[in-house]
Design a protein around this motif. Sequence first.
Motif, PDB file in Angstrom:
ATOM      1  N   LEU A 205      19.372 -13.495   4.270  1.00 34.44           N
ATOM      2  CA  LEU A 205      20.183 -13.808   3.092  1.00 34.44           C
ATOM      3  C   LEU A 205      21.660 -13.865   3.438  1.00 34.44           C
ATOM      4  N   ASP A 206      22.353 -14.834   2.845  1.00 35.81           N
ATOM      5  CA  ASP A 206      23.745 -15.093   3.210  1.00 35.81           C
ATOM      6  C   ASP A 206      24.713 -14.012   2.742  1.00 35.81           C
ATOM      7  N   TYR A 207      24.337 -13.237   1.744  1.00 35.06           N
ATOM      8  CA  TYR A 207      25.330 -12.331   1.166  1.00 35.06           C
ATOM      9  C   TYR A 207      25.619 -11.102   2.016  1.00 35.06           C
ATOM     10  N   TYR A 208      24.823 -10.843   3.058  1.00 33.27           N
ATOM     11  CA  TYR A 208      25.109  -9.700   3.925  1.00 33.27           C
ATOM     12  C   TYR A 208      26.334  -9.985   4.792  1.00 33.27           C
ATOM     13  N   THR A 209      27.213  -8.972   4.899  1.00 29.81           N
ATOM     14  CA  THR A 209      28.473  -9.170   5.624  1.00 29.81           C
ATOM     15  C   THR A 209      28.748  -8.120   6.690  1.00 29.81           C
ATOM     16  N   GLY A 210      27.984  -7.043   6.719  1.00 29.36           N
ATOM     17  CA  GLY A 210      28.255  -5.966   7.678  1.00 29.36           C
ATOM     18  C   GLY A 210      26.978  -5.399   8.239  1.00 29.36           C
TER      19      GLY A 210
ATOM     20  N   ALA B 244      30.679 -23.826  15.851  1.00 24.25           N
ATOM     21  CA  ALA B 244      31.511 -24.034  14.668  1.00 24.25           C
ATOM     22  C   ALA B 244      31.111 -23.032  13.589  1.00 24.25           C
ATOM     23  N   PRO B 245      32.043 -22.639  12.727  1.00 23.71           N
ATOM     24  CA  PRO B 245      31.713 -21.667  11.672  1.00 23.71           C
ATOM     25  C   PRO B 245      30.506 -22.063  10.835  1.00 23.71           C
ATOM     26  N   GLU B 246      30.365 -23.355  10.558  1.00 23.81           N
ATOM     27  CA  GLU B 246      29.246 -23.776   9.718  1.00 23.81           C
ATOM     28  C   GLU B 246      27.892 -23.680  10.443  1.00 23.81           C
ATOM     29  N   GLN B 247      27.914 -23.468  11.762  1.00 26.82           N
ATOM     30  CA  GLN B 247      26.669 -23.315  12.511  1.00 26.82           C
ATOM     31  C   GLN B 247      26.164 -21.876  12.518  1.00 26.82           C
ATOM     32  N   VAL B 248      27.033 -20.945  12.168  1.00 27.93           N
ATOM     33  CA  VAL B 248      26.706 -19.530  12.338  1.00 27.93           C
ATOM     34  C   VAL B 248      25.499 -19.118  11.504  1.00 27.93           C
ATOM     35  N   VAL B 249      25.531 -19.394  10.206  1.00 31.23           N
ATOM     36  CA  VAL B 249      24.432 -18.955   9.332  1.00 31.23           C
ATOM     37  C   VAL B 249      23.109 -19.608   9.709  1.00 31.23           C
TER      38      VAL B 249
ATOM     39  N   LYS C  85      28.507  -8.905  11.842  1.00 34.39           N
ATOM     40  CA  LYS C  85      29.694  -9.401  12.532  1.00 34.39           C
ATOM     41  C   LYS C  85      29.468  -9.543  14.035  1.00 34.39           C
ATOM     42  N   ILE C  86      28.482  -8.821  14.562  1.00 25.53           N
ATOM     43  CA  ILE C  86      28.218  -8.933  16.005  1.00 25.53           C
ATOM     44  C   ILE C  86      27.663 -10.312  16.345  1.00 25.53           C
ATOM     45  N   PRO C  87      26.547 -10.749  15.748  1.00 28.02           N
ATOM     46  CA  PRO C  87      26.084 -12.102  16.086  1.00 28.02           C
ATOM     47  C   PRO C  87      27.052 -13.189  15.622  1.00 28.02           C
ATOM     48  N   GLU C  88      27.702 -12.996  14.463  1.00 28.50           N
ATOM     49  CA  GLU C  88      28.638 -14.015  13.994  1.00 28.50           C
ATOM     50  C   GLU C  88      29.798 -14.182  14.977  1.00 28.50           C
TER      51      GLU C  88
ATOM     52  N   LEU D 188      19.945 -19.412  -6.874  1.00 28.60           N
ATOM     53  CA  LEU D 188      19.993 -20.415  -5.816  1.00 28.60           C
ATOM     54  C   LEU D 188      21.198 -20.248  -4.901  1.00 28.60           C
ATOM     55  N   GLY D 189      22.203 -19.515  -5.346  1.00 33.45           N
ATOM     56  CA  GLY D 189      23.418 -19.405  -4.551  1.00 33.45           C
ATOM     57  C   GLY D 189      23.407 -18.306  -3.532  1.00 33.45           C
ATOM     58  N   LYS D 190      22.232 -17.672  -3.275  1.00 32.77           N
ATOM     59  CA  LYS D 190      22.215 -16.497  -2.419  1.00 32.77           C
ATOM     60  C   LYS D 190      21.613 -16.731  -1.050  1.00 32.77           C
ATOM     61  N   GLY D 191      21.392 -17.969  -0.711  1.00 32.54           N
ATOM     62  CA  GLY D 191      21.032 -18.306   0.660  1.00 32.54           C
ATOM     63  C   GLY D 191      19.580 -18.030   1.002  1.00 32.54           C
ATOM     64  N   GLY D 192      19.288 -18.090   2.317  1.00 34.30           N
ATOM     65  CA  GLY D 192      17.928 -17.925   2.775  1.00 34.30           C
ATOM     66  C   GLY D 192      17.062 -19.065   2.275  1.00 34.30           C
ATOM     67  N   ASP D 193      15.794 -18.750   2.006  1.00 35.60           N
ATOM     68  CA  ASP D 193      14.883 -19.767   1.489  1.00 35.60           C
ATOM     69  C   ASP D 193      14.642 -19.560   0.000  1.00 35.60           C
ATOM     70  N   ALA D 194      15.652 -19.043  -0.702  1.00 35.49           N
ATOM     71  CA  ALA D 194      15.480 -18.720  -2.120  1.00 35.49           C
ATOM     72  C   ALA D 194      15.054 -19.935  -2.923  1.00 35.49           C
ATOM     73  N   ASP D 195      15.549 -21.121  -2.573  1.00 33.71           N
ATOM     74  CA  ASP D 195      15.210 -22.301  -3.354  1.00 33.71           C
ATOM     75  C   ASP D 195      13.720 -22.611  -3.288  1.00 33.71           C
ATOM     76  N   LYS D 196      13.043 -22.164  -2.245  1.00 26.88           N
ATOM     77  CA  LYS D 196      11.616 -22.395  -2.102  1.00 26.88           C
ATOM     78  C   LYS D 196      10.787 -21.294  -2.745  1.00 26.88           C
ATOM     79  N   GLU D 197      11.412 -20.179  -3.102  1.00 26.92           N
ATOM     80  CA  GLU D 197      10.667 -19.001  -3.531  1.00 26.92           C
ATOM     81  C   GLU D 197      10.801 -18.679  -5.010  1.00 26.92           C
ATOM     82  N   ILE D 198      11.757 -19.271  -5.699  1.00 27.56           N
ATOM     83  CA  ILE D 198      12.033 -18.878  -7.080  1.00 27.56           C
ATOM     84  C   ILE D 198      10.981 -19.441  -8.025  1.00 27.56           C
ATOM     85  N   TYR D 199      10.460 -18.568  -8.875  1.00 29.77           N
ATOM     86  CA  TYR D 199       9.587 -19.010  -9.959  1.00 29.77           C
ATOM     87  C   TYR D 199      10.448 -19.346 -11.160  1.00 29.77           C
ATOM     88  N   GLY D 200      10.364 -20.578 -11.637  1.00 34.05           N
ATOM     89  CA  GLY D 200      11.077 -20.963 -12.834  1.00 34.05           C
ATOM     90  C   GLY D 200      10.372 -20.445 -14.077  1.00 34.05           C
ATOM     91  N   VAL D 201      11.144 -20.126 -15.100  1.00 36.05           N
ATOM     92  CA  VAL D 201      10.590 -19.608 -16.352  1.00 36.05           C
ATOM     93  C   VAL D 201      11.064 -20.502 -17.496  1.00 36.05           C
TER      94      VAL D 201
END
Length: 451
Positions: A285-290, A187-192, A175-178, A54-67
């Motif tokens: 996904l939020d974890y991409y940085t470059g 604001a920084p919180e609007q970027v993602v 980093k270009i769009p950010e 759940l901590g990896k951003g995007g729409d992961a919370d809507k896509e994860i199958y619980g086991v």
Amino acid sequence: MSQNKIMPMSGFPEWLPQQRAVEAHFLDVIRRTFESHGFVGIETRAVEPVERLLGKGGDADKEIYGVSRLAADAEEKDSETALGLHFDLTVPFARYVVENSGKLVFPFRRYQIQKVWRGERPQDGRFREFVQADIDIVDAGELPFHYEVELPLVIADAFAELPIGPFRIQVNNRKIPEGFYLGLGLAPEQVVPVLRVVDKLDKVGPEAVTEMLTEAGLTAEQAAQCLALAEINAPDSSFADRVRALGVEHPVLEEGLQALSTVMDAAAEHAPGLLLADLKVARGLDYYTGTVYETQLVGQESYGSICSGGRYDALASDGKHTYPGVGISIGVSRLLAKLMPTLEASRMSPSVVLVALANEEERPRSMRIAAALRERGIACEVAPSAAKFGKQIKFADRRGIPFVWFPGSPADDGTPAVDQVKDLRSGEQVDADPATWTPPEADLHISVTTR
């Protein structure tokens, strides 16, 4: 067992044998290519803690199958140890690196070919269960920039050996769009959130994106500038001047422009025309940085990306040490779903030879012949029953087996038996010895061609 009619499950593809042969060929080529570039194979477990997924951003919370166990109580299902099926291979790989960092040699080059699961609505080329083929390079502390150039070259080598037609790898740097958005006054919180909206541009179009951006709090001018940035693309580093001409300045933006220019210049030297700098590529996904990548089939751009990835600097970290990485993933099932109607395997069976049976008493001899052929690397099988030879030939032909082997019978005067092998395509039938006979090289393995 229930007597209800069995129905297929949407989003869980199952290939017929000949289609599976096509998939296996693709996977073999991809694996060989990855290994030729020094990547080592690993496999990770299918499940991860839901909290980590759940901590990896995007729409992961809507896509994860619980086991969970069918008998699990509410406390177990809601606990911090709840498990979910992984929705990609990068998140479990990052965990694998941290857990095994003391046993790995860095930089660590790995490939991973496994199924993943996403609970999204099935549609053209999108499944709930599918195969991905990933390569990643991670290092301890710092990751040299040149690896961001290397990965698309590996993908190009793999695709060059597959009948997929022309393709184009689109590349951007997050980093270009950010930096651009920060330079616009966001604001920084609007970027993602804005990145995620712009990432939908190909799916919903500029008007819908503009509406979503204004709903997110951007002014009309800011939204227009975001779209202007996303419209820029170039086959070389000339994109940088076009971005600067928009009049937005920020240190992060400049850093991204320089980094992407380096990637484009290096790719132009090693693989001219392979990369297209496309500034609408963002990856959700939020974890991409470059650097981020997306790959499209030329002429079928509306289908979307069939290979994507990017750089991540903080995904693999234990709090004391960080293992930055860069990876790219081929959506094998997605790619094949598009190409399968145009592809054909030379046969559904790996067998090159069907060893015929004159009668059931001769089965041991036919099995010895088959064993002798297999020892020399020739795939074969013995006929399922001692039917008339005509039926045995039809059986081989239906499965695409190119040769039928007829064991000979000893003559009354003691002359040794002479076997014969028949090429079902040409009709030619010749004497053969299982210790020496060899089929044409092209028949040894299943091949895949375009219809």
